[in-house]
Design a protein around this motif. Structure first.
Motif, mmCIF file in Angstrom:
data_model
loop_
_atom_site.group_PDB
_atom_site.id
_atom_site.type_symbol
_atom_site.label_atom_id
_atom_site.label_comp_id
_atom_site.label_asym_id
_atom_site.label_seq_id
_atom_site.Cartn_x
_atom_site.Cartn_y
_atom_site.Cartn_z
ATOM 1 N N UNK A 1 41.206 18.878 34.578
ATOM 2 C CA UNK A 1 39.788 18.478 34.603
ATOM 3 C C UNK A 1 38.954 19.444 35.438
ATOM 4 N N UNK A 2 39.593 20.362 36.132
ATOM 5 C CA UNK A 2 38.847 21.389 36.875
ATOM 6 C C UNK A 2 39.665 22.681 36.872
ATOM 7 N N UNK A 3 39.033 23.821 37.255
ATOM 8 C CA UNK A 3 39.736 25.105 37.170
ATOM 9 C C UNK A 3 41.059 25.117 37.938
ATOM 10 N N UNK A 4 42.009 25.895 37.428
ATOM 11 C CA UNK A 4 43.343 25.983 38.043
ATOM 12 C C UNK A 4 43.846 27.434 37.982
ATOM 13 N N UNK A 5 44.962 27.662 38.669
ATOM 14 C CA UNK A 5 45.673 28.936 38.551
ATOM 15 C C UNK A 5 46.938 28.708 37.725
ATOM 16 N N UNK A 6 47.198 29.623 36.799
ATOM 17 C CA UNK A 6 48.449 29.577 36.016
ATOM 18 C C UNK A 6 49.305 30.763 36.428
ATOM 19 N N UNK A 7 50.562 30.498 36.687
ATOM 20 C CA UNK A 7 51.491 31.602 36.944
ATOM 21 C C UNK A 7 52.455 31.679 35.771
ATOM 22 N N UNK A 8 52.489 32.802 35.088
ATOM 23 C CA UNK A 8 53.437 33.011 33.984
ATOM 24 C C UNK A 8 54.558 33.919 34.485
ATOM 25 N N UNK B 1 48.878 42.455 32.526
ATOM 26 C CA UNK B 1 50.174 41.925 32.971
ATOM 27 C C UNK B 1 49.938 40.656 33.783
ATOM 28 N N UNK B 2 50.761 39.654 33.545
ATOM 29 C CA UNK B 2 50.636 38.398 34.294
ATOM 30 C C UNK B 2 51.511 38.492 35.544
ATOM 31 N N UNK B 3 51.221 39.489 36.383
ATOM 32 C CA UNK B 3 52.093 39.662 37.546
ATOM 33 C C UNK B 3 51.591 38.927 38.781
ATOM 34 N N UNK B 4 50.458 38.220 38.627
ATOM 35 C CA UNK B 4 49.989 37.339 39.709
ATOM 36 C C UNK B 4 49.312 36.147 39.026
ATOM 37 N N UNK B 5 49.030 35.063 39.782
ATOM 38 C CA UNK B 5 48.441 33.883 39.131
ATOM 39 C C UNK B 5 47.118 34.217 38.425
ATOM 40 N N UNK B 6 46.907 33.588 37.279
ATOM 41 C CA UNK B 6 45.699 33.827 36.481
ATOM 42 C C UNK B 6 44.755 32.651 36.709
ATOM 43 N N UNK B 7 43.514 32.933 37.103
ATOM 44 C CA UNK B 7 42.541 31.856 37.322
ATOM 45 C C UNK B 7 42.010 31.390 35.971
#
Ligand code: ACM
Ligand code: ZN
Length: 768
Positions: free
Chosen positions: A555-562, A586-592
């Motif tokens: 329901x609100x912004x998050x960080x995704x780590x792949x 590259x998803x080498x750090x969390x993506x906002x």
């Protein structure tokens, strides 16, 4: 540190060592398949620059050459010249089950001892796995005592649909030997190509080994383009340009076959050639007359038209072909196939009808059994054992034949074969087909399969001689695609066949796999990287990565780590629907993630090779409002049954209605069967504002729609598969629709997932 304290620390460490010794020390050995017993000790053996291979029996000479060449490929010099670190191969006189071996590594040497050649081969595989792939060349001292559970540990390769060269087959035999697989089932002939030279019938290969591009070839090339995947290209080396004609194919001469047989024998592998008949025989019938029912051969309703068992010339052809096969393959088993036979022609063919009349056969099923029986007699007279796919159990089963059970849905074939006294090889397609996608036939599903069904009577269990994986190659045109499909699944197959179920451990196995991928890489063997994992809302939940979901909701912004669990690889992604390339982010750090985003994710291995693209939607939206106008009067769901033979959910509602039911949960109502489509309608009553996780399981396809939006997409024809999806819902009632279809026997269920636990949704939650 005073002496006293050092003493206390030493004492505590010693106690800890005694307590943990067994478990920790076992875990240090990352051998696949898991050995029966393995003990490391505190010493080490550092290999010298070269290895001195010695053997106590001249039988082992070819094996010593194989070891030397394998070590050479790892950059280690090895020879039978004394001087380097000793590697002793010792045939012993002990009585242990076939394939058993002992490996002893002490601080000066390695000794592999076994009562048979095959056992030494298995010990060699263990050592080849234990030598580090980096430059350290140091092994822990250890004693390993090992015995296989199953004597049949097989892999089938279909070289008819796409051709693999002698060198490619030999490389595969090396990989099989590395994982202690000992039966190579070679599918050599089929409707799309004949791959083995038969001296008496030269046209089988002269013409039958070559074809113009067929539908599979063209589709592979199309997919190569749209999926940006060169593995799906048809290798140019397998094309032959004839004027303006481009032909695809290849075949093995009898000398090639003898070479492969020798190569396999050194590695302790038996080859089981399959000449598939009476179906799957178009290439033979296109090139030789007098073996089909009618002149117009081709595709019937489901399969190709088969050989004509009514004609003497067919039996003569079959016997002549097998006679050459028997000469070429010095093993006990030969595979007749006998699967997927379309028998309509046999009903109309005067020769087949006469054959049935003369032999008192009542139907074409019996004619097929008669044909297989005739062939078995010929096999028997030549000292060979016949193997057939499980269709040979459909009618009277030849008494000595071994049955390869592939039809997952025909479990009864196993019971029939066992109670008839026949041996069985387990390879049901749902689990053991390596040409099936690894998202469905997962590494874990294969690993956790139990070869001997617990309901099997104790005194029949010995007749289950093992298992094998089958690699059909309609969609596998290249060596690279082959390994992408079979590795690392081949490791799970190996442990499944070799290790006792009590000695299997998924967590330990998956950890070992991450250490074995670099081993494959060091040998230049491609593989499919392990699935992407993810930590959703990384800032709030800094937990272990979990399998990537197709959808997330917040329901609100998050960080995704792949995360890619494959060592040395990188996850790359796009958010515009394009296929990620080696230069994508590259998803080498969390993506906002601040708004709803459709991620396309793809793993690239260290050498820049991309895997398949997977999609994951992260929805950022407030809770979907409840329907405050809804006035349900009861509980449950309405299920409307449609007569539906399609293969996607979107066509179900247009199909004719067969009936309407009330159900308490998502399930197939009693009496609903055949080609079915079901549409469930209800309201789900959720107790609070929350992000809910739904798990929709089905065989075949299904979709879950909530508040008019697709929440879980599990569409398309497939084996049982669970897909999860999330949606933020406000407390109250939400309209729900579930679509489901299946052909002749499937399953469907819907669960809520909370803290990793799935609970079927029923009772008060459904209102209608
Ligand atoms: C088979 O898959 N037709 C054995
Ligand atoms: Zn016929």
């Amino acid at each position: 540190m005073t002496t006293n304290i050092r003493g206390i620390v030493a004492c505590i460490s010693a106690i800890a060592l005694i307590v943990s010794c067994d478990r920790t020390k076992r875990r240090e050995i990352a051998v696949i398949p898991e050995p029966l017993s393995a003990r490391t000790s505190d010493g080490t053996l550092t290999l010298k620059d070269n290895i001195y291979i010695s053997f106590n029996d001249t039988l082992l000479k070819p094996l010593s050459e194989y070891v030397a060449s394998s070590l050479g490929r790892m950059g280690i010099d090895a020879s039978t010249e004394s001087g380097g670190t000793p590697l002793n191969l010792r045939l012993t006189a002990s009585h242990r089950p076939e394939g058993s071996y002992t490996v002893e590594i002490n601080s000066k040497s390695i000794t592999i001892a076994a009562p048979s050649y095959e056992g030494i081969v298995n010990g060699v595989a263990t050592i080849l796995q234990m030598i580090p792939t980096d430059s350290s060349r140091t092994l822990r001292t250890a004693v390993i005592n090992d015995t296989p559970r199953m004597r049949w540990r097989g892999l089938m390769l279909d070289c008819a649909r796409h051709f693999f060269t002698v060198e490619e087959v030999e490389e595969l035999l090396d990989v099989m030997a590395l994982y202690k697989l000992n039966k190579f089932h070679w599918h050599l002939t089929d409707d799309q190509g004949w791959r083995i030279e038969i001296k008496r019938y030269p046209l089988l290969t002269k013409r039958g080994a070559w074809r113009r591009f067929n539908g599979h070839d063209r589709e592979c090339m199309r997919l190569a383009r749209v999926q940006d995947n060169d593995d799906l290209l048809i290798p140019e080396s397998k094309l032959r340009i004839n004027g303006t004609d481009t032909l695809y194919g290849g075949f093995y001469t009898q000398d090639d076959i003898r070479r492969v047989v020798r190569y396999a024998a050194v590695r302790g592998i038996d080859i089981i050639p399959e000449i598939d008949m009476p179906g799957h025989m178009l290439t033979a019938m296109e090139n030789y007359k007098g073996i089909s029912c009618f002149d117009n051969i081709g595709w019937g309703e489901t399969f190709s038209s088969p050989l004509c068992p009514g004609k003497e010339s067919t039996l003569e052809f079959a016997r002549n072909v097998y006679a050459e096969i028997f000469d070429l393959f010095p093993y006990e088993y030969v595979h007749i196939g006998a699967d997927e036979v379309e028998k309509n022609n046999w009903e109309r063919c005067p020769d087949c009808r006469r054959r049935m009349r003369e032999n008192g056969l009542e139907n074409t099923e019996q004619l097929q059994a008669w044909f297989v029986g005739e062939m078995e007699e010929f096999f028997d007279a030549n000292g060979k054992k016949l193997i057939g796919w499980d269709e040979i159990t459909d009618d009277e089963l030849p008494g000595r034949a071994t049955v390869a059970w592939w039809r997952s849905w025909a479990r009864n074939a196993v019971n029939k074969a066992l109670s008839n006294g026949n041996d069985v090889i387990i390879c049901p397609n749902e689990v053991f087909y390596f040409d099936y996608g690894q998202n469905e036939t997962t590494l874990k599903k294969l690993y956790e399969y139990e070869i001997i069904d617990p309901s099997t009577e104790l005194d029949l269990r010995d007749r289950i001689i093992g298992a094998q994986a089958n690699t059909w190659c309609e969609w596998i045109p290249s060596r690279e695609r082959l390994y992408y499909m079979i590795a690392p699944r081949i490791m799970a197959l190996s442990e499944l066949c070799w290790s006792d179920p009590s000695n299997k451990d998924w967590k330990r196995f998956s950890h070992k796999v991450t250490r074995h991928l670099p081993l494959l890489e060091s040998r230049g063997i491609p593989y499919r990287p392990l699935d992407i994992t993810a930590v959703a809302d990384y800032g709030a939940h800094n937990t272990e990565p979990q399998p990537l979901q197709a959808s997330y909701a917040y329901t609100s912004p998050i960080d995704m780590l792949f995360v890619s669990p494959t060592p040395g690889s990188t996850v790359r992604y796009t958010v515009d629907g394009t296929t990620p390339s080696v230069t994508s982010q590259a998803a080498d750090s969390p993506v906002k993630v601040t708004e709803t985003t459709d991620f396309s994710l793809r793993i690239f291995t260290a050498n820049g090779k991309g895997g398949e693209t997977v999609a994951s939607r992260v929805t950022i939206a407030p809770c979907s409002p409840a329907d405050t106008d809804a006035r349900p009067t009861g509980l449950g769901l309405e299920a409307v049954w449609h007569d539906y033979a399609g293969d996607i959910c979107s066509g179900i509602e247009e199909a004719p209605v067969r009936g309407t039911f009330k159900t308490s949960k998502v399930t197939i109502p009693p009496g609903v069967k055949g080609n079915i489509g079901l549409v469930f309608t209800s309201y789900i009553d959720v107790p609070r504002d929350h992000v809910y996780t739904f798990a929709l399981n089905s065989d075949d396809g299904s979709q879950l729609w909530i508040d008019g939006s697709l929440t879980v997409d599990n569409d398309g024809e497939h084996a049982p598969r669970t897909v999860t999806g999330q949606k933020a819902l406000a407390k109250g009632l939400h309209p729900v629709k579930i679509y489901y279809f299946d052909h002749n026997g499937g399953t469907v269920s819907l669960s809520l997932v909370e803290n990793g636990h799935e609970t079927i949704i029923d009772g008060e939650m459904w209102k209608m």
